[in-house]
Design an enzyme around this catalytic site. Structure first.
Site, PDB file in Angstrom:
ATOM      1  N   PRO A  79      32.684  54.120  29.528  1.00  0.00           N
ATOM      2  CA  PRO A  79      32.617  55.574  29.712  1.00  0.00           C
ATOM      3  C   PRO A  79      31.534  55.983  30.727  1.00  0.00           C
ATOM      4  O   PRO A  79      31.724  56.914  31.500  1.00  0.00           O
ATOM      5  CB  PRO A  79      32.303  56.098  28.306  1.00  0.00           C
ATOM      6  CG  PRO A  79      32.882  55.056  27.389  1.00  0.00           C
ATOM      7  CD  PRO A  79      32.692  53.747  28.093  1.00  0.00           C
TER       8      PRO A  79
ATOM      9  N   ASP B 277      38.228  41.109  44.355  1.00  0.00           N
ATOM     10  CA  ASP B 277      38.897  41.064  45.662  1.00  0.00           C
ATOM     11  C   ASP B 277      40.362  40.674  45.499  1.00  0.00           C
ATOM     12  O   ASP B 277      41.244  41.238  46.144  1.00  0.00           O
ATOM     13  CB  ASP B 277      38.212  40.055  46.593  1.00  0.00           C
ATOM     14  CG  ASP B 277      37.030  40.680  47.321  1.00  0.00           C
ATOM     15  OD1 ASP B 277      36.792  41.890  47.125  1.00  0.00           O
ATOM     16  OD2 ASP B 277      36.357  39.965  48.085  1.00  0.00           O
TER      17      ASP B 277
ATOM     18  N   GLU C  31      42.090  41.052  42.759  1.00  0.00           N
ATOM     19  CA  GLU C  31      42.737  42.171  42.065  1.00  0.00           C
ATOM     20  C   GLU C  31      43.129  43.263  43.067  1.00  0.00           C
ATOM     21  O   GLU C  31      44.230  43.805  43.005  1.00  0.00           O
ATOM     22  CB  GLU C  31      41.765  42.728  41.020  1.00  0.00           C
ATOM     23  CG  GLU C  31      42.316  43.908  40.247  1.00  0.00           C
ATOM     24  CD  GLU C  31      41.244  44.546  39.353  1.00  0.00           C
ATOM     25  OE1 GLU C  31      40.296  43.824  38.940  1.00  0.00           O
ATOM     26  OE2 GLU C  31      41.343  45.745  39.082  1.00  0.00           O
ATOM     27  N   ARG C  32      42.213  43.566  43.993  1.00  0.00           N
ATOM     28  CA  ARG C  32      42.531  44.586  44.998  1.00  0.00           C
ATOM     29  C   ARG C  32      43.715  44.136  45.846  1.00  0.00           C
ATOM     30  O   ARG C  32      44.639  44.898  46.108  1.00  0.00           O
ATOM     31  CB  ARG C  32      41.324  44.848  45.908  1.00  0.00           C
ATOM     32  CG  ARG C  32      40.355  45.767  45.279  1.00  0.00           C
ATOM     33  CD  ARG C  32      39.316  46.328  46.217  1.00  0.00           C
ATOM     34  NE  ARG C  32      38.295  46.871  45.353  1.00  0.00           N
ATOM     35  CZ  ARG C  32      37.133  46.283  45.080  1.00  0.00           C
ATOM     36  NH1 ARG C  32      36.788  45.160  45.675  1.00  0.00           N
ATOM     37  NH2 ARG C  32      36.300  46.828  44.239  1.00  0.00           N
TER      38      ARG C  32
END
Ligand SMILES: Cc1cc2nc3c(=O)[nH]c(=O)nc-3n(C[C@H](O)[C@H](O)[C@H](O)COP(=O)(O)OP(=O)(O)OC[C@H]3O[C@@H](n4cnc5c(N)ncnc54)[C@H](O)[C@@H]3O)c2cc1C
Length: 400
Positions: free
Chosen positions: A140, A253, A255-256
């Site tokens: 959060p 990286d 994941e992007r």
């Protein structure tokens, strides 16, 4: 009101792919269109998750795509995996979103950074689809500053760690059996005091606090997770204590890069739907495809899609050429952030124009083009926002 019934575009460009990659992609497209495409309307309307989806992907060999065959994976490179992700997204964006959370964010990271015991315990069951995976990084109070502001902490007590904290916006969180979770093991050391852990849903002190209601990719479950004196055995520490930031950065990286095919798949589908609609919808006595302003939109959509696709293949291929552990810095850090920035912007533009071409019909929630439009925004937010991507690019360029 009719549901869009456009068939998949068999003309998806393939200049940069090998014959094998094209065959894998086309077979996958056929399978996803027949199995998953019909589910997307109910998934969106009811925020419904089809429980058979992950096991079915496992059965068909679409899980553990980048994992070695000795652990039950498919042993594919990232580029081949990305074209499968592209057509999965084309057919059903929400199932593809959960696939990404499972296969790339969680499974691929455990495979790349876990030890032999961890690989043996978790990877085969995730490759078969028996277990579903998720990645717990965001909190959060820790989004763009995920490392610096992290509050979840883990303290060692004998043969286990005790985790306390909250993770939010976790893809697959409500349905995950296995989670890769980051926590601070040394509060004094800042980003050098982070460690990675494998948490099972049955571990004492772990619970799903809530399932979140999102705007797009509906059906793919997103959740808030709580660790309340959660007991994690020491064998589930991934890598060395306090080395988690490196695991996180190298994974991000990839994941992007693997989020880029989502933009391409959505862009391609939106363009196909717009083309179909433009050639069937009549106004002023002719189909709207006759009007130059509509033609201009279609041409611009194509230009942005193809530019994004070329950039995507380049960045993903670059990931294939990087040894494990070498991502998360330097040229690859800059390139993957730039490819995702560019493709997310292209997908947002294309989906927006596709809705415009559909007129009032495009504004109706139940149309597929409207679903695609609602999906695109998160491509500019998750896996580091557009602003964070620019910070990465400029940061790398300005390094001394
Ligand atoms: C659908 C969805 C799925 C997700 N899945 C996962 C998941 O599986 N696992 C996981 O760990 N996380 C996940 N996330 C979290 C996602 O990675 C974060 O939402 C994202 O990193 C942004 O963090 P934030 O939402 O806290 O935004 P904030 O960091 O609060 O940012 C708010 C705004 O401020 C801007 N901003 C922040 N800092 C700066 C700065 N220094 N300079 C300029 N602008 C700045 C941001 O760009 C943004 O516009 C998911 C999120 C969504 C929406």
């Amino acid at each position: 009101m009719t549901v869009d019934t456009v068939l998949p575009n068999t003309q998806i460009p393939s200049y940069e792919l090998s014959t094998d990659q094209i065959e894998i992609r086309d077979q996958a497209l056929k399978f996803f269109m027949s199995e998953f495409h019909p589910l997307q309307e109910r998934m969106d309307n009811e925020d419904w998750w089809p429980e058979h989806a992950i096991p079915k992907l496992g059965e068909m060999g679409y899980l553990g795509q980048t994992v070695g065959e000795e652990y039950g994976g498919a042993g594919l490179d990232y580029l081949t995996s990305s074209v499968i992700a592209e057509v999965m997204t084309y057919a059903n964006p929400a199932i593809a979103f959960s696939w990404l959370g499972h296969d790339n964010l969680c499974l691929n990271n455990i495979y790349r950074s876990g030890n032999e015991d961890q690989r043996n315990r978790y990877v085969p069951k995730m490759c078969s689809g028996e277990w579903i995976g998720a990645l717990g990084m965001t909190e959060p109070g820790a989004g763009s500053d995920a490392l610096g502001s992290m509050r979840t902490r883990a303290r060692r007590e004998g043969d286990h760690y005790v985790l306390n904290g909250t993770k939010i916006f976790i893809t697959n969180g409500p349905i995950a059996d296995v989670l890769l979770v980051y926590a601070k093991t040394d509060m004094e050391k800042g980003t050098r005091g982070i460690s990675a852990f494998i948490v099972e849903k049955g571990f004492e002190g772990f619970r799903v606090a809530q399932k979140l209601d999102k705007m797009g990719f509906r059906g793919s479950p997103l959740g808030e997770l709580v660790f309340d004196d959660c007991i994690v055995p020491v064998e589930n520490l991934v890598g060395e204590e306090n080395q988690g930031a490196r695991i996180m950065m190298t994974g991000l990286d990839i994941e992007r890069a693997m989020a880029v095919p989502f933009a391409i798949g959505i862009g391609q589908r939106a363009l196909d739907l717009a083309l179909d609609y433009a050639q069937t919808r009549e106004q002023f006595g002719k189909t709207i495809s006759n009007f130059q302003m509509i033609q201009s939109k279609l041409a611009e959509m194509y230009i942005r899609l193809e530019a994004a696709r070329s950039f995507a293949y380049r960045a993903i291929r670059a990931c294939d050429n990087m040894p494990h552990g070498e991502t998360g810095r330097g040229d690859i850090h800059k390139l993957t952030a730039a490819a995702l920035f560019h493709s997310a912007e292209a997908a947002t533009f294309i989906a927006d124009e596709a809705v415009q071409i559909h007129g009032g019909m495009g504004y109706m929630r139940e149309t597929e083009v409207n679903r695609l439009y609602r999906c695109t925004k998160v491509l500019e937010i998750a896996a580091g926002t557009q602003e964070v991507r620019k910070m990465i690019i400029a940061g790398e360029m300005l390094k001394g």
